[in-house]
Design an enzyme around this catalytic site. Structure first.
Site, PDB file in Angstrom:
ATOM      1  N   TRP A  97       0.831  -1.211   0.000  1.00  0.00           N
ATOM      2  CA  TRP A  97       0.000   0.000   0.000  1.00  0.00           C
ATOM      3  C   TRP A  97       0.858   1.251   0.000  1.00  0.00           C
ATOM      4  CZ3 TRP A  97      -4.306  -1.132  -1.965  1.00  0.00           C
ATOM      5  CH2 TRP A  97      -4.897  -2.361  -1.699  1.00  0.00           C
ATOM      6  N   ASP A 126      -1.917   6.757   6.195  1.00  0.00           N
ATOM      7  CA  ASP A 126      -2.937   5.840   5.688  1.00  0.00           C
ATOM      8  C   ASP A 126      -3.233   4.859   6.818  1.00  0.00           C
ATOM      9  OD1 ASP A 126      -4.443   3.843   4.577  1.00  0.00           O
ATOM     10  OD2 ASP A 126      -3.030   3.332   2.961  1.00  0.00           O
ATOM     11  N   LYS A 154     -12.882  -1.791   6.906  1.00  0.00           N
ATOM     12  CA  LYS A 154     -12.219  -2.739   7.816  1.00  0.00           C
ATOM     13  C   LYS A 154     -12.710  -2.533   9.252  1.00  0.00           C
ATOM     14  CE  LYS A 154      -8.618  -2.252   4.504  1.00  0.00           C
ATOM     15  NZ  LYS A 154      -8.757  -3.465   3.701  1.00  0.00           N
TER      16      LYS A 154
HETATM   17  C1  LIG Z   1      -3.553   0.022   4.142  1.00  0.00           C
HETATM   18  C2  LIG Z   1      -4.450   0.141   2.961  1.00  0.00           C
HETATM   19  N1  LIG Z   1      -4.403   1.254   2.198  1.00  0.00           N
HETATM   20  C3  LIG Z   1      -5.195   1.408   1.145  1.00  0.00           C
HETATM   21  C4  LIG Z   1      -6.081   0.431   0.743  1.00  0.00           C
HETATM   22  C5  LIG Z   1      -6.950   0.652  -0.477  1.00  0.00           C
HETATM   23  O1  LIG Z   1      -8.201   0.992  -0.019  1.00  0.00           O
HETATM   24  P1  LIG Z   1      -9.455   1.139  -1.000  1.00  0.00           P
HETATM   25  O2  LIG Z   1      -9.723  -0.211  -1.559  1.00  0.00           O
HETATM   26  O3  LIG Z   1     -10.514   1.639  -0.066  1.00  0.00           O
HETATM   27  O4  LIG Z   1      -9.113   2.135  -2.048  1.00  0.00           O
HETATM   28  C6  LIG Z   1      -6.183  -0.738   1.495  1.00  0.00           C
HETATM   29  C7  LIG Z   1      -7.141  -1.786   1.087  1.00  0.00           C
HETATM   30  O5  LIG Z   1      -7.181  -2.886   1.570  1.00  0.00           O
HETATM   31  C8  LIG Z   1      -5.345  -0.889   2.623  1.00  0.00           C
HETATM   32  O6  LIG Z   1      -5.389  -2.001   3.352  1.00  0.00           O
END
Ligand SMILES: Cc1ncc(COP(=O)(O)O)c(C=O)c1O
Length: 362
Positions: free
Chosen positions: A103, A172, A196
């Site tokens: 991520w 994030d 989550k």
């Molecule tokens: C730490 C983290 N950042 C970003 C995301 C991406 O999120 P989204 O699918 O809501 O765009 C996720 C998705 O699992 C994640 O776990």
């Protein structure tokens, strides 16, 4: 109907009482004769819902008054570009990023479209199995970005990195938002997809210091500027109304459970049950290094991918669902967010014990 133990990494398990209440609210929201899915976002009922959701978020998260609480769309992924687009702006500035996994890498790739990225620390050479201790910041970063919990690799920062004085910290927190108390006064911006720990997919929580929201270039489209959502209280256009309602109910549930301190204690107990077993196991082992282990996503494996698959299949058969690791890394992953019950954790440990015994004696 028996519900499975849902170890999914997101969308993920939600509190039972919230789901029951939502069933009712879909048909008739609090005696209004109209379901929550059908209420206008400008009407009295939803106006009350979004206001109380923000109030609860402020109470639960101890969000300071100089931070705005925004409900956006586009997932955490949209924040990967919205953050640099608004905070880096003119293309000549540098932002510092901590690279702790998949991520973080995605966030870095999008930030590079808007300026220079300095990678201040990285655990990539070691398969992202740990959180690097001491980031080395560039001379004058515009902001510092980190991913508090790496959902795929199962690592989590024990505490936030310390940016250079006066440099905003951006986080994030998609997979550990409101899983433990944090001092939001230290943060310039925190974002999290809701799916989550907070609610359903489709709503993204952004907690942003109001002065930072004013920094974005004013020639961006309105929906891409944070200041638009601050000025309009997330009602510039139609927001994800149902998601916001559920987030409000999840926050009420967190308060009823004793708030973030109590939730954090429970999360620690749940995670310890699994890690203690893994540390003693002759068949399974944890993937993340002990000092960096996540309380939210426990990654583990055997020495044999075929055995991993057999375990996941057996678990699924027993009503323990969603234990396969992310497709990019394999192995297993138990996502045990706030609403995941300790009984489900015990069921997983019992199954691992049974499986191990079968391997050793069988
Ligand atoms: C730490 C983290 N950042 C970003 C995301 C991406 O999120 P989204 O699918 O809501 O765009 C996720 C998705 O699992 C994640 O776990």
């Amino acid at each position: 109907v028996t519900r499975s133990y849902n170890f999914s990494s997101g969308p993920a398990v939600l509190p039972g009482p919230v789901l029951r209440k939502a069933q009712e609210a879909i048909w008739d929201f609090e005696g209004t004769g109209i379901g929550i899915l059908e209420h206008s976002h400008r009407g009295a009922a939803f106006t009350e819902v979004i206001a109380r959701t923000e109030e609860r978020a402020r109470r639960v998260g101890a969000i300071p008054d100089d931070h705005a609480v925004l409900f956006l769309q586009g997932g955490a992924t949209a924040q990967f570009f919205m953050v640099p687009q608004n905070l880096l702006g003119n293309g000549t500035a540098t932002a510092d990023y901590c690279n702790t996994g998949t991520w973080s890498k995605k966030a870095i790739a999008d930030a590079e479209r808007y300026g220079t990225v300095h990678v201040a620390c990285s655990s990539e050479a070691d398969g992202f199995t740990y959180v690097p201790e001491a980031p080395s910041w560039s001379a004058s970063p515009t902001y510092v970005h980190f991913t508090s919990n790496e959902t795929i690799h199962g690592t989590q920062w024990r505490r936030e990195p310390e940016p250079p004085p006066g440099v905003p910290l951006v986080c994030d927190a998609s997979s550990d938002i409101f899983s433990r108390p944090i001092d939001l006064a230290k943060y310039g911006l925190v974002y999290a997809g809701a799916q989550k720990n907070l609610g359903p997919s489709g709503v993204t929580l952004v907690i942003i210091r109001k002065d930072l929201a004013e920094r974005g270039p004013e020639d961006l489209p309105a929906v891409l500027q944070y200041r638009t959502y601050v000025a309009e209280k997330s009602l510039y256009n139609t927001p994800p109304t149902f998601g916001i309602y559920i987030v409000g109910e999840v926050l009420a549930w967190i308060e009823a459970e004793g708030g973030l301190a109590a939730i954090a204690e429970r999360n620690a107990v749940k995670a310890k049950l699994i890690y203690d077993f893994l540390d003693d196991s002759r068949v399974f082992r944890g993937v993340a290094r002990p000092g960096s282990r996540s309380t939210m996503n426990v990654t583990f494996r055997t020495t044999d991918p075929a055995l991993d698959r057999a375990f996941v299949a057996e678990a699924t058969r027993r009503g323990l669902d969603g234990l396969a690791g992310h497709r990019s890394v394999g192995g297993m992953r138990a996502s045990i967010y706030n609403a995941f019950p300790v009984e489900g954790v015990r069921a997983l440990v019992d199954l691992m014990k049974e499986f191990e015994l079968g391997r050793i004696t069988g």
